[in-house]
Write a protein that holds these residues in place. Structure first.
Motif, PDB file in Angstrom:
ATOM      1  N   GLU A  96       1.610  34.071  49.242  1.00 15.61           N
ATOM      2  CA  GLU A  96       2.397  32.863  49.390  1.00 15.61           C
ATOM      3  C   GLU A  96       3.694  32.946  48.582  1.00 15.61           C
ATOM      4  OE1 GLU A  96       1.639  30.444  51.360  1.00 15.61           O
ATOM      5  OE2 GLU A  96      -0.481  30.778  51.816  1.00 15.61           O
ATOM      6  N   CYS A  97       4.663  32.118  48.983  1.00 16.55           N
ATOM      7  CA  CYS A  97       5.903  31.994  48.231  1.00 16.55           C
ATOM      8  C   CYS A  97       5.888  30.665  47.485  1.00 16.55           C
ATOM      9  CB  CYS A  97       7.107  32.046  49.162  1.00 16.55           C
ATOM     10  SG  CYS A  97       7.358  33.653  49.940  1.00 16.55           S
ATOM     11  N   VAL A  98       6.314  30.667  46.240  1.00 13.35           N
ATOM     12  CA  VAL A  98       6.244  29.459  45.417  1.00 13.35           C
ATOM     13  C   VAL A  98       7.524  29.291  44.613  1.00 13.35           C
ATOM     14  CG1 VAL A  98       5.033  30.761  43.624  1.00 13.35           C
ATOM     15  CG2 VAL A  98       4.932  28.271  43.614  1.00 13.35           C
ATOM     16  N   MET A  99       8.022  28.055  44.575  1.00 17.40           N
ATOM     17  CA  MET A  99       9.152  27.733  43.722  1.00 17.40           C
ATOM     18  C   MET A  99       8.620  27.092  42.450  1.00 17.40           C
ATOM     19  SD  MET A  99      10.777  24.458  45.833  1.00 17.40           S
ATOM     20  CE  MET A  99      11.847  23.886  44.511  1.00 17.40           C
ATOM     21  N   VAL A 100       9.081  27.571  41.304  1.00 19.38           N
ATOM     22  CA  VAL A 100       8.677  27.030  40.014  1.00 19.38           C
ATOM     23  C   VAL A 100       9.869  26.278  39.449  1.00 19.38           C
ATOM     24  CG1 VAL A 100       7.840  27.546  37.710  1.00 19.38           C
ATOM     25  CG2 VAL A 100       7.028  28.890  39.657  1.00 19.38           C
ATOM     26  N   VAL A 101       9.661  24.995  39.147  1.00 20.75           N
ATOM     27  CA  VAL A 101      10.743  24.127  38.695  1.00 20.75           C
ATOM     28  C   VAL A 101      10.561  23.833  37.212  1.00 20.75           C
ATOM     29  CG1 VAL A 101      11.955  21.950  39.054  1.00 20.75           C
ATOM     30  CG2 VAL A 101      10.804  23.085  40.984  1.00 20.75           C
ATOM     31  N   ALA A 102      11.477  24.318  36.391  1.00 14.46           N
ATOM     32  CA  ALA A 102      11.497  23.994  34.968  1.00 14.46           C
ATOM     33  C   ALA A 102      12.542  22.900  34.750  1.00 14.46           C
ATOM     34  CB  ALA A 102      11.821  25.228  34.143  1.00 14.46           C
ATOM     35  N   GLN A 103      12.634  22.396  33.521  1.00 14.74           N
ATOM     36  CA  GLN A 103      13.613  21.353  33.242  1.00 14.74           C
ATOM     37  C   GLN A 103      14.843  21.891  32.518  1.00 14.74           C
ATOM     38  OE1 GLN A 103      12.913  18.646  34.919  1.00 14.74           O
ATOM     39  NE2 GLN A 103      11.033  19.758  35.395  1.00 14.74           N
ATOM     40  N   THR A 104      14.722  23.043  31.879  1.00 12.34           N
ATOM     41  CA  THR A 104      15.851  23.652  31.177  1.00 12.34           C
ATOM     42  C   THR A 104      15.853  25.152  31.428  1.00 12.34           C
ATOM     43  OG1 THR A 104      14.636  24.106  29.126  1.00 12.34           O
ATOM     44  CG2 THR A 104      15.670  21.919  29.342  1.00 12.34           C
ATOM     45  N   ASN A 105      16.981  25.785  31.152  1.00 13.98           N
ATOM     46  CA  ASN A 105      17.051  27.244  31.277  1.00 13.98           C
ATOM     47  C   ASN A 105      16.121  27.934  30.294  1.00 13.98           C
ATOM     48  OD1 ASN A 105      18.929  28.135  33.368  1.00 13.98           O
ATOM     49  ND2 ASN A 105      20.492  27.022  32.217  1.00 13.98           N
ATOM     50  N   ALA A 106      16.004  27.385  29.085  1.00 10.74           N
ATOM     51  CA  ALA A 106      15.115  27.993  28.092  1.00 10.74           C
ATOM     52  C   ALA A 106      13.669  27.971  28.573  1.00 10.74           C
ATOM     53  CB  ALA A 106      15.245  27.259  26.759  1.00 10.74           C
ATOM     54  N   GLN A 107      13.238  26.853  29.163  1.00 12.81           N
ATOM     55  CA  GLN A 107      11.872  26.773  29.685  1.00 12.81           C
ATOM     56  C   GLN A 107      11.679  27.747  30.832  1.00 12.81           C
ATOM     57  OE1 GLN A 107      11.552  22.624  30.682  1.00 12.81           O
ATOM     58  NE2 GLN A 107      11.322  21.967  28.553  1.00 12.81           N
ATOM     59  N   ALA A 108      12.678  27.867  31.700  1.00 12.44           N
ATOM     60  CA  ALA A 108      12.579  28.797  32.821  1.00 12.44           C
ATOM     61  C   ALA A 108      12.465  30.238  32.339  1.00 12.44           C
ATOM     62  CB  ALA A 108      13.791  28.636  33.739  1.00 12.44           C
ATOM     63  N   ASP A 109      13.278  30.622  31.363  1.00  8.32           N
ATOM     64  CA  ASP A 109      13.220  31.987  30.829  1.00  8.32           C
ATOM     65  C   ASP A 109      11.875  32.270  30.162  1.00  8.32           C
ATOM     66  OD1 ASP A 109      15.764  32.844  31.643  1.00  8.32           O
ATOM     67  OD2 ASP A 109      16.721  31.886  29.924  1.00  8.32           O
ATOM     68  N   VAL A 140      16.572  25.196  52.020  1.00  5.75           N
ATOM     69  CA  VAL A 140      15.386  25.958  51.638  1.00  5.75           C
ATOM     70  C   VAL A 140      14.176  25.027  51.696  1.00  5.75           C
ATOM     71  CG1 VAL A 140      15.727  25.456  49.182  1.00  5.75           C
ATOM     72  CG2 VAL A 140      14.293  27.385  49.857  1.00  5.75           C
ATOM     73  N   ARG A 141      13.064  25.548  52.187  1.00  2.00           N
ATOM     74  CA  ARG A 141      11.812  24.794  52.174  1.00  2.00           C
ATOM     75  C   ARG A 141      10.686  25.786  51.958  1.00  2.00           C
ATOM     76  NH1 ARG A 141       9.917  19.810  53.107  1.00  2.00           N
ATOM     77  NH2 ARG A 141       7.800  19.551  53.920  1.00  2.00           N
ATOM     78  N   MET A 142      10.005  25.633  50.825  1.00  2.00           N
ATOM     79  CA  MET A 142       8.902  26.518  50.487  1.00  2.00           C
ATOM     80  C   MET A 142       7.582  25.764  50.613  1.00  2.00           C
ATOM     81  SD  MET A 142      10.203  28.811  47.274  1.00  2.00           S
ATOM     82  CE  MET A 142      11.608  29.910  47.421  1.00  2.00           C
ATOM     83  N   PRO A 143       6.499  26.492  50.876  1.00  2.00           N
ATOM     84  CA  PRO A 143       5.211  25.807  51.036  1.00  2.00           C
ATOM     85  C   PRO A 143       4.648  25.242  49.728  1.00  2.00           C
ATOM     86  CG  PRO A 143       4.942  28.187  51.185  1.00  2.00           C
ATOM     87  CD  PRO A 143       6.410  27.929  51.173  1.00  2.00           C
ATOM     88  N   TRP A 144       5.020  25.852  48.603  1.00  7.67           N
ATOM     89  CA  TRP A 144       4.424  25.456  47.328  1.00  7.67           C
ATOM     90  C   TRP A 144       5.500  25.266  46.261  1.00  7.67           C
ATOM     91  CZ3 TRP A 144      -0.712  24.791  48.008  1.00  7.67           C
ATOM     92  CH2 TRP A 144      -1.335  25.515  49.024  1.00  7.67           C
ATOM     93  N   ALA A 145       5.280  24.271  45.412  1.00  6.63           N
ATOM     94  CA  ALA A 145       6.143  24.069  44.248  1.00  6.63           C
ATOM     95  C   ALA A 145       5.270  23.765  43.045  1.00  6.63           C
ATOM     96  CB  ALA A 145       7.123  22.931  44.481  1.00  6.63           C
ATOM     97  N   ILE A 146       5.663  24.294  41.897  1.00  8.69           N
ATOM     98  CA  ILE A 146       5.002  23.975  40.628  1.00  8.69           C
ATOM     99  C   ILE A 146       6.072  23.394  39.715  1.00  8.69           C
ATOM    100  CG2 ILE A 146       3.703  24.867  38.659  1.00  8.69           C
ATOM    101  CD1 ILE A 146       2.792  27.179  40.460  1.00  8.69           C
ATOM    102  N   ILE A 147       5.877  22.159  39.290  1.00  6.12           N
ATOM    103  CA  ILE A 147       6.874  21.471  38.464  1.00  6.12           C
ATOM    104  C   ILE A 147       6.376  21.406  37.034  1.00  6.12           C
ATOM    105  CG2 ILE A 147       8.166  19.343  38.144  1.00  6.12           C
ATOM    106  CD1 ILE A 147       7.926  18.861  41.132  1.00  6.12           C
ATOM    107  N   ASP A 148       7.010  22.179  36.180  1.00  6.69           N
ATOM    108  CA  ASP A 148       6.645  22.223  34.761  1.00  6.69           C
ATOM    109  C   ASP A 148       7.357  21.090  34.019  1.00  6.69           C
ATOM    110  OD1 ASP A 148       5.494  23.160  32.429  1.00  6.69           O
ATOM    111  OD2 ASP A 148       7.118  24.570  32.025  1.00  6.69           O
TER     112      ASP A 148
END
Length: 444
Positions: free
Chosen positions: A55-68, A133-141
């Motif tokens: 599967e393809c998943v988009m991971v959503v962080a709130q800041t660049n530091a969290q994403a890194d 863009v439309r992905m099947p899954w998202a994870i929001i941190d």
């Protein structure tokens, strides 16, 4: 019949979360996580499990530091999975430098340049500018840090989402007047989770039951003060955490006495004489800086379940937290003139969210104040500041905060259709001060 260990219980909750999320029966799943409960671990595991299933998943962080940070964790857990790090051009060079040694990380500023990377990590603000863009899954941190208007903008980009966050910490904030939206179902200043659940109360909700950061001495007071309806327990035992100094305090006066109390109990209140002061109270700033630096000077060693042989508490494992940027700047300036002090982390509660240290020194938000505003009474702010530590936390404050609280009882207006938030800041501050009372050291 033997009871399951905390690790087994926590793993059972994670499996239940993943089952709900990947079953395709729900459009969203919410996971509440107390401080240090393994929130980032859950985000990483969920993304990698989905990628392993093709599967393809988009991971959503709130800041660049969290994403890194999430990308770094993912590469350790799954070095063979291609991970896309999407970021703006202003952060591109920094992100590439951070992930230069990781061959499975692609850092780009356009989604189309990431090819078929099954996992793409980016801050919410960057996802907002990714068109078509439309992905099947998202994870929001850190979903409780995301404003509901951002969720509304991102919702067309995914089909199902896992919302992971800490309900006890700071809510989204703004510098503009938002009274015009208060009480409305689509109030943009709600957290993404609050807005989503108000319209989808049937969605499954889970709670991670243990904190692996907070010790047996720290978890109970934090849970009682800030999580009255979602209590949690420490995942470690009392004999697994210990802090000792290699040198005795000689000539350090109240500073050394405070550190000794903190080493024995995990907490200390370094109380300065009662006085109304400016925000950058010079005495409080000096005491805060000297306490943090003195931990280094006395050669602190920390024992834990991950370091049973003990490890030196270096400057990188010490943090100072404050409510305002000018207070942070004042402490940093003070530490800059002390040997080794420039390597100690000093920041606001907003920026310390999600981080972890062995030893934390907190400048109390209400110290020296004449009034108790809603900003300074915010329960989430004090929660963040007093829940970053694995070993010990020292709170620096002027005497008289209890009297200040009593003379400024909670008086926020009640609004129709706005759920009451518990605990309120007045109650949480009183609870934490009551806990610190036995560990008070008076400074002349």
């Amino acid at each position: 019949m033997t009871s399951r260990s905390p690790a087994d219980e926590a793993d059972a909750v994670v499996r239940a979360v993943l089952d709900d999320f990947t079953s395709r029966r729900h459009l969203g799943v919410v996971v509440d996580s107390p401080p240090g409960a393994g929130k980032s671990t859950l985000v990483v595991r969920s993304a990698i499990d989905l990628a392993a299933a093709g599967e393809c998943v988009m991971v959503v962080a709130q800041t660049n530091a969290q994403a890194d940070d999430l990308v770094a964790r993912m590469t350790l857990r799954a070095p063979d999975v291609i991970i896309g790090r999407l970021c703006g051009k202003d952060h591109l060079a920094i992100a590439r430098a951070l992930h230069l040694s990781r061959s499975n990380v692609l850092v780009r500023d356009k989604l189309t340049d990431l090819g078929d990377a099954p996992i793409v990590v980016a801050p919410a603000a960057k996802w907002d500018f990714v068109p078509d863009v439309r992905m099947p899954w998202a994870i929001i941190d850190e979903a409780y840090q995301m404003r509901s208007d951002m969720l509304l903008r991102l919702a067309p980009r995914f089909e199902r989402a896992l919302f992971v966050g800490d309900p006890g910490q700071l809510d989204p904030f703004t510098v503009i007047d938002n009274d015009r939206w208060t009480g409305l179902r689509w109030d943009p200043m709600q957290s993404a989770v609050a807005a989503m659940l108000r319209s989808n109360s049937h969605l499954p909700q889970h709670q991670l039951p243990y904190s692996w950061r907070l010790s047996t001495r720290a978890a109970p007071p934090v849970s009682d003060a800030f999580y009255p309806f979602t209590p949690f327990e420490p995942g470690t035992t009392a004999d697994q955490r210990r802090l000792e100094f290699s040198t005795r305090g000689l000539g350090g006066g109240a500073v050394d006495e405070t550190l000794d109390v903190a080493a024995r109990s995990g907490w200390a209140l370094h109380e300065l004489p009662a006085r109304h002061t400016v925000r950058t109270d010079a005495e409080a700033v000096d005491a805060t800086a000297r306490l943090a630096l003195r931990v280094l000077e006395r050669g602190a060693t920390a024992w834990s379940e991950t370091e049973p042989g003990g490890a030196t508490v270096t400057a990188e494992r010490i943090a100072v937290g404050a409510a305002h940027r000018d207070q942070v700047d004042a402490v940093r300036e003070r530490l800059r003139h002390m040997a080794g002090g420039d390597r100690i982390t000093v920041d606001t509660a907003n920026r310390l969210q999600g981080s972890e240290y062995d030893f934390v020194v907190v400048l109390h938000p209400l110290s020296g104040r004449r009034d108790a505003t809603s900003f300074h009474l915010e329960a989430g702010r004090l929660c963040v500041l007093t829940s970053r530590h694995r070993q010990a936390c020292v709170v620096v404050a002027r005497a008289g905060i209890q009297a200040l609280l009593d003379s400024h009882p909670s008086s926020e207006p009640m609004h129709i259709d706005v759920p009451a938030k518990f605990p309120d800041g007045w109650e949480a501050n009183h609870a934490m001060l009551a806990h610190l009372e036995p560990f008070r050291v008076r400074a002349a």
